[in-house]
Design a protein around this motif. Structure first.
Motif, mmCIF file in Angstrom:
data_model
loop_
_atom_site.group_PDB
_atom_site.id
_atom_site.type_symbol
_atom_site.label_atom_id
_atom_site.label_comp_id
_atom_site.label_asym_id
_atom_site.label_seq_id
_atom_site.Cartn_x
_atom_site.Cartn_y
_atom_site.Cartn_z
ATOM 1 N N GLY A 30 10.284 -14.149 2.225
ATOM 2 C CA GLY A 30 10.376 -12.839 2.707
ATOM 3 C C GLY A 30 10.794 -11.879 1.463
ATOM 4 O O GLY A 30 11.142 -10.683 1.633
ATOM 5 N N GLY A 31 10.506 -12.370 0.334
ATOM 6 C CA GLY A 31 10.883 -11.586 -0.821
ATOM 7 C C GLY A 31 9.662 -10.658 -1.073
ATOM 8 O O GLY A 31 8.699 -10.764 -0.516
ATOM 9 N N GLY A 32 9.774 -9.577 -2.449
ATOM 10 C CA GLY A 32 8.789 -8.789 -2.577
ATOM 11 C C GLY A 32 9.007 -7.596 -1.849
ATOM 12 O O GLY A 32 9.534 -7.633 -0.685
ATOM 13 N N ASN A 33 8.229 -6.693 -2.108
ATOM 14 C CA ASN A 33 7.981 -5.495 -1.399
ATOM 15 C C ASN A 33 6.841 -4.686 -1.829
ATOM 16 O O ASN A 33 6.447 -4.918 -2.950
ATOM 17 N N THR A 34 6.532 -3.648 -0.882
ATOM 18 C CA THR A 34 5.193 -3.055 -1.259
ATOM 19 C C THR A 34 5.696 -1.364 -0.815
ATOM 20 O O THR A 34 6.394 -1.355 -0.234
ATOM 21 N N SER A 35 4.743 -0.391 -1.314
ATOM 22 C CA SER A 35 5.073 0.790 -0.884
ATOM 23 C C SER A 35 3.497 1.645 -1.058
ATOM 24 O O SER A 35 2.682 1.163 -1.865
ATOM 25 N N PHE A 36 3.403 2.798 -0.138
ATOM 26 C CA PHE A 36 2.414 3.757 -0.412
ATOM 27 C C PHE A 36 3.174 5.094 -0.601
ATOM 28 O O PHE A 36 4.194 5.309 0.041
ATOM 29 N N LYS A 37 2.513 5.987 -1.337
ATOM 30 C CA LYS A 37 3.222 7.308 -1.506
ATOM 31 C C LYS A 37 2.077 8.434 -1.319
ATOM 32 O O LYS A 37 0.977 8.336 -1.817
ATOM 33 N N SER A 38 2.562 9.588 -0.761
ATOM 34 C CA SER A 38 1.882 10.910 -0.861
ATOM 35 C C SER A 38 2.522 11.613 -1.803
ATOM 36 O O SER A 38 3.463 11.114 -2.539
ATOM 37 N N THR A 39 2.102 12.937 -2.049
ATOM 38 C CA THR A 39 2.869 13.857 -2.908
ATOM 39 C C THR A 39 4.221 13.916 -2.585
ATOM 40 O O THR A 39 5.223 14.043 -3.443
ATOM 41 N N ASP A 40 4.712 14.013 -1.450
ATOM 42 C CA ASP A 40 6.130 14.331 -0.779
ATOM 43 C C ASP A 40 6.791 13.225 -0.324
ATOM 44 O O ASP A 40 8.202 13.154 -0.190
ATOM 45 N N TRP A 43 6.654 5.498 1.627
ATOM 46 C CA TRP A 43 6.600 4.627 2.576
ATOM 47 C C TRP A 43 6.910 3.231 1.969
ATOM 48 O O TRP A 43 5.995 2.663 1.508
ATOM 49 N N VAL A 44 7.945 2.737 2.186
ATOM 50 C CA VAL A 44 8.312 1.374 1.569
ATOM 51 C C VAL A 44 8.923 0.417 2.283
ATOM 52 O O VAL A 44 9.444 0.740 3.511
ATOM 53 N N ASP A 58 6.289 0.160 10.304
ATOM 54 C CA ASP A 58 7.625 -0.589 9.891
ATOM 55 C C ASP A 58 8.151 0.058 8.563
ATOM 56 O O ASP A 58 9.288 -0.429 8.339
ATOM 57 N N PHE A 59 7.197 0.545 7.806
ATOM 58 C CA PHE A 59 7.969 1.028 6.451
ATOM 59 C C PHE A 59 8.592 2.276 6.592
ATOM 60 O O PHE A 59 8.634 2.888 7.753
ATOM 61 N N VAL A 60 9.940 2.095 5.811
ATOM 62 C CA VAL A 60 10.848 3.094 5.892
ATOM 63 C C VAL A 60 10.388 4.194 5.123
ATOM 64 O O VAL A 60 9.828 4.204 4.038
ATOM 65 N N VAL A 61 10.300 5.446 5.755
ATOM 66 C CA VAL A 61 9.888 6.901 5.118
ATOM 67 C C VAL A 61 11.019 7.692 4.335
ATOM 68 O O VAL A 61 11.935 7.918 5.007
ATOM 69 N N MET A 90 20.232 7.250 -1.374
ATOM 70 C CA MET A 90 19.014 6.772 -0.685
ATOM 71 C C MET A 90 18.649 6.793 0.648
ATOM 72 O O MET A 90 17.718 7.228 1.175
ATOM 73 N N MET A 91 19.895 6.411 1.321
ATOM 74 C CA MET A 91 19.702 6.473 2.835
ATOM 75 C C MET A 91 19.684 8.054 3.268
ATOM 76 O O MET A 91 18.957 8.446 4.158
ATOM 77 N N ALA A 92 20.234 9.184 2.485
ATOM 78 C CA ALA A 92 19.994 10.435 2.700
ATOM 79 C C ALA A 92 18.693 11.128 2.500
ATOM 80 O O ALA A 92 18.472 11.992 2.881
ATOM 81 N N ALA A 93 17.939 10.318 1.743
ATOM 82 C CA ALA A 93 16.535 10.689 1.205
ATOM 83 C C ALA A 93 15.698 10.110 2.276
ATOM 84 O O ALA A 93 14.560 10.491 2.297
ATOM 85 N N ARG A 94 16.042 9.698 3.467
ATOM 86 C CA ARG A 94 15.421 8.970 4.394
ATOM 87 C C ARG A 94 14.804 10.374 5.222
ATOM 88 O O ARG A 94 15.691 11.303 5.462
ATOM 89 N N VAL A 95 13.607 10.370 5.864
ATOM 90 C CA VAL A 95 13.238 11.528 6.592
ATOM 91 C C VAL A 95 14.030 11.279 8.036
ATOM 92 O O VAL A 95 14.781 10.417 8.268
#
Ligand SMILES: [Zn+2]
Length: 368
Positions: A30-40, A43-44, A58-61, A90-95
């Motif tokens: 279960g190691g490793g991680n991925t993400s996608f980003k828009s300008t704003d 999603w990780v 499932d990705f955290v926004v 980091m938690m406060a940066a969540r949508v």
């Protein structure tokens, strides 16, 4: 949530994550991680989610502007205060409405301007990142990559990566696409999944054709009667009904059990120390002495000229410990091609042992 606009990209992100997550050459436990980003937004992967099975939803926004602010914020000097403040930000940066916990490596994902990021800890890559001549070998094989010396994970690592990537950009005029983290793993960055796939394949193929030898990990013959007997004894010692797994191959027989930990994952799943026994040894005595000395029971037990046992409260926990320890042994073999293995510094090992965030990840991941 505003995922709607990025449905296609998130599907591509999930598919890419599933593909690498199911490939044991890239991902274990279960190691490793991925993400996608828009300008704003970013999603990780969530902390404790597995890449192999992650779905687009499932990705955290997170809000990227709030994550960006963290680079210039003055955090407390004290490590514990700093990391808990960083985690809170980091938690406060969540949508709004987001309840899941983002990967501990979220800041690093946000750092890259590229849209798609893959972060993994493949054994062959760590053969290089955990080796005496790793940095020089990387510069020779991957001149466009950036090397990051081993340091404490969390905010300090993220800041160090940022500074090194900024220097790279100032010097070359380009954004870095490859980040090698000493005693840890690698980040691949691309503006499409295709771009990222090409980059990852290129790195893996270059390493495969460079290493002088590949680890010999096919299981070999062993004395089943003796193994069953020792496994039964370890099961009792580890705890009521503990699962015990066994394997042996030439690499395990040649491995020095006193080798220090190579990367955070190895500590999280196989512990910082392993018990080494001679077959004749008083197993109970050695097991109990190990526990007194280290404050935990050994998850991995090497028996000289026999092989490697892994213990866990569940079959999955034992299997994970076995697979992760086998990975460390492979890393040692690969590192021979780069001047020999170079374990984590002692202060880092101690830090990881006590790292709350990692233990959270280990718990969540194993509870699935
Ligand atoms: Zn990592």
């Amino acid at each position: 949530m505003a995922n709607v606009n990025y449905e296609v990209q998130l599907k591509a992100l999930a598919a890419m994550s599933n593909r690498y997550g199911a490939d044991s050459e890239y991902v274990l436990a279960g190691g490793g991680n991925t993400s996608f980003k828009s300008t704003d937004r970013l999603w990780v992967k969530g902390s404790g989610t597995a890449l192999a099975t992650i779905k687009p939803e499932d990705f955290v926004v997170l809000e990227r502007a709030l994550l960006d602010k963290m680079w210039t914020k003055a955090y407390p000097e004290s490590e514990a205060e700093r990391e808990s403040a960083v985690l809170a930000d980091m938690m406060a940066a969540r949508v709004e409405g987001e309840t899941r916990r983002p990967s501990v490596e979220t800041l690093l994902h946000n750092l890259f301007p590229q849209q798609f990021i893959l972060h993994v800890h493949p054994a062959i890559v760590n053969g290089l990142t955990c080796s005496a001549e790793g940095e020089a070998a990387m510069a020779r094989l991957f001149p466009e990559a950036v090397w990051v010396p081993a340091c404490k994970p969390g905010y300090i690592l993220a800041i160090d990566c940022k500074q090194r990537m900024d220097v790279y950009k100032a010097e070359t005029g380009k954004d870095c696409t490859l980040l090698f983290l000493e005693n840890h793993g690698i980040f691949f960055a691309g503006d499409s999944v295709e771009e990222l796939d090409v980059l990852a394949a290129q790195v893996m193929n270059t390493l495969k054709s460079t290493v002088k030898r590949h680890p010999m990990i096919d299981e070999i013959e062993y004395d089943r009667e003796k193994v069953v007997k020792i496994a039964a004894e370890l099961s009792v010692l580890y705890g009521n009904g503990a699962a015990v797994k066994f394997t042996v191959n030439p690499e395990i027989l040649a491995y020095d059990p006193a080798t220090k930990s190579l990367s955070p994952d190895h500590i999280v799943y196989a512990k910082a120390k392993q018990l080494a026994l001679t077959e004749e040894a008083n197993i109970k005595g050695a097991f109990d002495a190990f526990e007194v000395e280290n404050g935990y029971k050994p998850k991995i037990v090497f028996v000289k000229d026999m092989g490697m046992f892994a213990c866990g409260m569940t079959a999955k926990e034992a299997e994970t410990a076995l697979v992760v320890m086998q990975d460390a042994i492979k890393v040692v073999a690969y590192a021979e091609s780069f001047g020999g293995v170079s374990p984590m510094p002692e202060f880092l090992i101690d830090f990881i042992v006590n790292w709350e965030v990692e233990s959270y990840r280990s718990k969540v991941s194993l509870s699935k």
